[in-house]
Design a protein around this motif. Structure first.
Motif, PDB file in Angstrom:
ATOM      1  N   PRO A   7       0.724  -0.956   0.051  1.00  0.00           N
ATOM      2  CA  PRO A   7       0.044   0.005  -0.033  1.00  0.00           C
ATOM      3  C   PRO A   7       0.999   1.331   0.032  1.00  0.00           C
ATOM      4  CG  PRO A   7      -0.815  -1.469   1.552  1.00  0.00           C
ATOM      5  CD  PRO A   7       0.408  -1.989   1.212  1.00  0.00           C
ATOM      6  N   ALA A   8       2.271   1.237   0.246  1.00  0.00           N
ATOM      7  CA  ALA A   8       3.049   2.394   0.212  1.00  0.00           C
ATOM      8  C   ALA A   8       3.246   2.685  -1.035  1.00  0.00           C
ATOM      9  CB  ALA A   8       4.278   2.310   1.272  1.00  0.00           C
ATOM     10  N   LEU A   9       3.360   1.819  -1.907  1.00  0.00           N
ATOM     11  CA  LEU A   9       3.641   2.000  -3.359  1.00  0.00           C
ATOM     12  C   LEU A   9       2.435   2.542  -4.109  1.00  0.00           C
ATOM     13  CD1 LEU A   9       5.195  -1.450  -4.169  1.00  0.00           C
ATOM     14  CD2 LEU A   9       6.420   0.678  -3.787  1.00  0.00           C
ATOM     15  N   ALA A  24      -1.130   7.984  -7.037  1.00  0.00           N
ATOM     16  CA  ALA A  24      -1.637   7.719  -5.674  1.00  0.00           C
ATOM     17  C   ALA A  24      -1.272   6.500  -4.994  1.00  0.00           C
ATOM     18  CB  ALA A  24      -3.338   7.839  -5.535  1.00  0.00           C
ATOM     19  N   THR A  25      -0.906   6.351  -3.801  1.00  0.00           N
ATOM     20  CA  THR A  25      -0.377   5.022  -2.945  1.00  0.00           C
ATOM     21  C   THR A  25      -1.661   4.395  -2.594  1.00  0.00           C
ATOM     22  OG1 THR A  25      -0.748   6.077  -0.836  1.00  0.00           O
ATOM     23  CG2 THR A  25       1.607   6.296  -2.056  1.00  0.00           C
ATOM     24  N   GLY A  26      -1.510   3.127  -2.087  1.00  0.00           N
ATOM     25  CA  GLY A  26      -2.554   2.252  -1.752  1.00  0.00           C
ATOM     26  C   GLY A  26      -3.406   2.906  -0.825  1.00  0.00           C
ATOM     27  N   ARG A  64     -16.729   2.896  -2.289  1.00  0.00           N
ATOM     28  CA  ARG A  64     -16.527   1.633  -3.292  1.00  0.00           C
ATOM     29  C   ARG A  64     -16.279   0.589  -2.267  1.00  0.00           C
ATOM     30  NH1 ARG A  64     -14.564   3.183  -8.300  1.00  0.00           N
ATOM     31  NH2 ARG A  64     -14.632   0.915  -8.366  1.00  0.00           N
ATOM     32  N   TRP A  65     -17.292  -0.149  -2.061  1.00  0.00           N
ATOM     33  CA  TRP A  65     -17.289  -1.222  -1.001  1.00  0.00           C
ATOM     34  C   TRP A  65     -16.460  -2.392  -1.495  1.00  0.00           C
ATOM     35  CZ3 TRP A  65     -18.050   0.951   3.238  1.00  0.00           C
ATOM     36  CH2 TRP A  65     -19.151   1.917   3.212  1.00  0.00           C
ATOM     37  N   GLY A  66     -16.463  -2.747  -2.901  1.00  0.00           N
ATOM     38  CA  GLY A  66     -15.753  -3.721  -3.524  1.00  0.00           C
ATOM     39  C   GLY A  66     -14.056  -3.376  -3.348  1.00  0.00           C
ATOM     40  N   LEU A  67     -13.641  -2.344  -3.625  1.00  0.00           N
ATOM     41  CA  LEU A  67     -12.319  -2.015  -3.098  1.00  0.00           C
ATOM     42  C   LEU A  67     -11.722  -1.962  -1.857  1.00  0.00           C
ATOM     43  CD1 LEU A  67     -11.420   0.936  -5.733  1.00  0.00           C
ATOM     44  CD2 LEU A  67     -10.435  -1.238  -5.615  1.00  0.00           C
ATOM     45  N   LEU A  68     -12.694  -1.336  -0.890  1.00  0.00           N
ATOM     46  CA  LEU A  68     -12.693  -1.512   0.779  1.00  0.00           C
ATOM     47  C   LEU A  68     -12.661  -2.945   0.982  1.00  0.00           C
ATOM     48  CD1 LEU A  68     -14.907   1.211   1.865  1.00  0.00           C
ATOM     49  CD2 LEU A  68     -12.426   1.265   2.123  1.00  0.00           C
ATOM     50  N   PRO A 119      -6.257   7.318 -15.054  1.00  0.00           N
ATOM     51  CA  PRO A 119      -5.290   6.558 -14.295  1.00  0.00           C
ATOM     52  C   PRO A 119      -5.349   5.080 -14.537  1.00  0.00           C
ATOM     53  CG  PRO A 119      -7.264   7.178 -12.588  1.00  0.00           C
ATOM     54  CD  PRO A 119      -7.391   7.650 -14.198  1.00  0.00           C
ATOM     55  N   ALA A 120      -4.102   4.607 -14.415  1.00  0.00           N
ATOM     56  CA  ALA A 120      -3.780   2.916 -14.644  1.00  0.00           C
ATOM     57  C   ALA A 120      -3.280   2.420 -13.337  1.00  0.00           C
ATOM     58  CB  ALA A 120      -2.665   2.955 -15.873  1.00  0.00           C
ATOM     59  N   ALA A 121      -3.420   1.382 -13.375  1.00  0.00           N
ATOM     60  CA  ALA A 121      -2.805   0.455 -12.235  1.00  0.00           C
ATOM     61  C   ALA A 121      -1.172   0.670 -12.172  1.00  0.00           C
ATOM     62  CB  ALA A 121      -2.872  -1.060 -12.461  1.00  0.00           C
ATOM     63  N   GLY A 122      -0.873   0.898 -10.949  1.00  0.00           N
ATOM     64  CA  GLY A 122       0.654   1.398 -10.550  1.00  0.00           C
ATOM     65  C   GLY A 122       1.252  -0.180 -10.009  1.00  0.00           C
ATOM     66  N   PRO A 123       2.454   0.025  -9.750  1.00  0.00           N
ATOM     67  CA  PRO A 123       3.500  -1.136  -9.202  1.00  0.00           C
ATOM     68  C   PRO A 123       2.851  -1.647  -8.000  1.00  0.00           C
ATOM     69  CG  PRO A 123       4.734   0.803  -9.118  1.00  0.00           C
ATOM     70  CD  PRO A 123       3.260   1.387  -9.769  1.00  0.00           C
ATOM     71  N   GLY A 124       1.978  -1.085  -7.103  1.00  0.00           N
ATOM     72  CA  GLY A 124       1.528  -1.138  -5.838  1.00  0.00           C
ATOM     73  C   GLY A 124       0.370  -2.598  -5.975  1.00  0.00           C
ATOM     74  N   VAL A 125      -0.251  -2.564  -6.964  1.00  0.00           N
ATOM     75  CA  VAL A 125      -1.137  -3.589  -7.266  1.00  0.00           C
ATOM     76  C   VAL A 125      -0.529  -4.592  -7.732  1.00  0.00           C
ATOM     77  CG1 VAL A 125      -3.184  -4.282  -8.783  1.00  0.00           C
ATOM     78  CG2 VAL A 125      -2.908  -1.792  -7.994  1.00  0.00           C
ATOM     79  N   PHE A 126       0.533  -4.551  -8.623  1.00  0.00           N
ATOM     80  CA  PHE A 126       1.126  -5.829  -9.056  1.00  0.00           C
ATOM     81  C   PHE A 126       1.933  -6.396  -8.023  1.00  0.00           C
ATOM     82  CE2 PHE A 126       0.395  -3.207 -12.811  1.00  0.00           C
ATOM     83  CZ  PHE A 126      -0.324  -4.041 -13.503  1.00  0.00           C
TER      84      PHE A 126
END
Length: 184
Positions: free
Chosen positions: A52-54, A81-83, A95-99, A158-165
């Motif tokens: 989440p810090a990424l 944006a970080t996690g 956004r309950w799905g992301l939470l 926005p696109a997915a960043g390295p934190g997701v991966f």
């Protein structure tokens, strides 16, 4: 009549020594597997904790390093944006799905840490239940993020960043390490 010959005693001692060596080898292999599984779970838990810090979101607009014809180097600002920021925004926007994805990611972290300690316990059945729980907990976050992540590649959004991966890779590592630990 009841006496054993010296050759029989030596053969019995050789057989006993062979069995001891085989058991020692198996115990060493099992200890090495437990170490590998514990290390994989610990590294996976650490990566999940730090992910989440990424940056989880990054801007897809024009950005990056540029060198002009005159040799001047410029670096455009990259919006990200970080996690933790995404988690806060998902909470505000309900956004309950992301939470749910972030909560399950936290649960995956906790079960991975718990599994590290369970591998050191003497009861194999307890350890296997914990390892199975860690596998299931680590399999859920990537699936939830896949279903609840809204991304349209044709926009300049926005696109997915390295934190997701990093989080997904950490979950895969936890699954594989827990599987290795269950093989013990």
């Amino acid at each position: 009549m009841g006496e054993r010959s010296a050759y029989d005693e030596i053969d019995a001692l050789r057989e006993r020594l062979r069995k001891l060596e085989a058991r020692s080898f198996q115990e060493r292999q099992q200890d090495n597997r437990a170490r590998v599984a514990s290390l994989g779970l610990a590294v996976g838990a650490t990566a999940v904790f730090l992910s989440p810090a990424l940056p989880w979101l990054r801007d897809t607009g024009p950005h990056g390093l540029r060198i002009s014809d005159e040799g001047e180097i410029s670096l455009d600002a990259l919006g990200s944006a970080t996690g933790w920021e995404l988690w806060g925004a998902a909470l505000d926007a309900e956004r309950w799905g992301l939470l749910l994805g972030f909560l399950v990611l936290a649960f995956a972290f906790l079960t991975a840490v718990w599994a590290v300690f369970a591998l050191g316990s003497d009861e194999a059945a307890v350890g296997n239940r914990v390892l199975l729980t860690a596998q299931i907990a680590a399999a859920v976050p990537p699936v939830l993020f896949l279903f609840f992540w809204t991304y349209a590649p044709e926009d300049d959004g926005p696109a997915a960043g390295p934190g997701v991966f990093a989080a997904v890779a950490a979950c895969v590592l936890i699954i594989l390490a827990a599987r290795r630990g269950k093989d013990l």
